[in-house]
Design an enzyme around this catalytic site. Structure first.
Site, short mmCIF file in Angstrom:
data_model
loop_
_atom_site.label_atom_id
_atom_site.label_comp_id
_atom_site.label_asym_id
_atom_site.label_seq_id
_atom_site.Cartn_x
_atom_site.Cartn_y
_atom_site.Cartn_z
N HIS A 1 1.35 -1.38 0.28
CA HIS A 1 0.10 -0.01 -0.05
C HIS A 1 1.19 1.15 0.01
CE1 HIS A 1 -3.72 -2.45 0.74
NE2 HIS A 1 -4.76 -1.81 0.22
N ARG A 2 2.20 1.67 0.99
CA ARG A 2 2.90 2.05 0.70
C ARG A 2 3.16 2.05 -0.77
NH1 ARG A 2 4.44 0.38 6.09
NH2 ARG A 2 6.72 -0.18 4.85
#
Length: 199
Positions: A38-39
């Site tokens: 996600h990052r």
């Protein structure tokens, strides 16, 4: 309640037809994504596959290698709120059909679900072995330098049960429960306060 069968990638019309409280049986292609994925995506990274319509599953699976093949031995959901800082950006940029995990998500994600046609699917925590049994194939693995549980695993699932708890119309079972719980708490506190004044 009837079980609705859905296939990932999920067609836009199917997504918009789903509502909070719908029980679904999910089959098809899904991808895992936890914190590092996600990052990476939210910070401008390019996904290794097209995520349009796919289910992104908040999961760090336990995987073993059997010969030339991978086998998922446990695939329980990760607490989804961990991805709240990133999820709205991921939904806006890559238009998945559903986000799947446990515990629900926050207002930013709820807005993104509504704006971009996506739903949140809640799966039961503590059922890692059962969920692994619904995985019929490990198609591939990407972003392996993130480490095994943080990699993006592309999986084929069959008849994985889940509950729609956030929909593309702004509905949230998690929000409703929070509001109802707060109202009940306030009622109890008011009652205790009134009883204290009378004594």
């Amino acid at each position: 309640m009837d079980m609705r069968r859905i296939i990932s990638p999920i067609a836009p019309g199917v997504i918009r037809d789903l509502a909070v409280g719908d029980m679904v049986s999910l089959s098809g292609r899904i991808v895992t994504g936890r914190d590092r994925v996600h990052r990476y995506l939210a910070s401008g990274g390019t996904p290794p596959i097209d995520l349009s319509g796919l289910v992104i599953y908040h999961c760090g699976p336990l995987v073993v290698e059997e010969g030339r093949h991978w086998k998922i031995t446990a695939a329980g959901p990760t607490t989804s709120m961990r991805e709240e800082p990133y999820e709205a950006d991921v939904i806006e940029r890559f238009r998945p059909g559903a986000i799947m995990g446990k515990g629900g998500m926050g207002e930013n994600t709820l807005s993104a679900l509504k704006d971009h046609g996506c739903v949140y699917l809640h799966v039961t925590g503590g059922a890692a072995q059962y969920i692994a049994d619904r995985i019929v194939r490990v198609e591939s693995v990407y972003l392996k330098d993130f480490g095994q549980p943080e990699s993006m695993w592309v999986l084929t699932v069959q008849d994985l049960p889940a509950l729609v708890t956030m929909d593309s119309h702004g509905g949230s079972l998690h929000g409703s429960i929070r509001r109802e719980s707060l109202n009940r708490l306030n009622t109890l506190l008011d009652r205790r306060f009134d009883e204290g004044r009378r004594t």
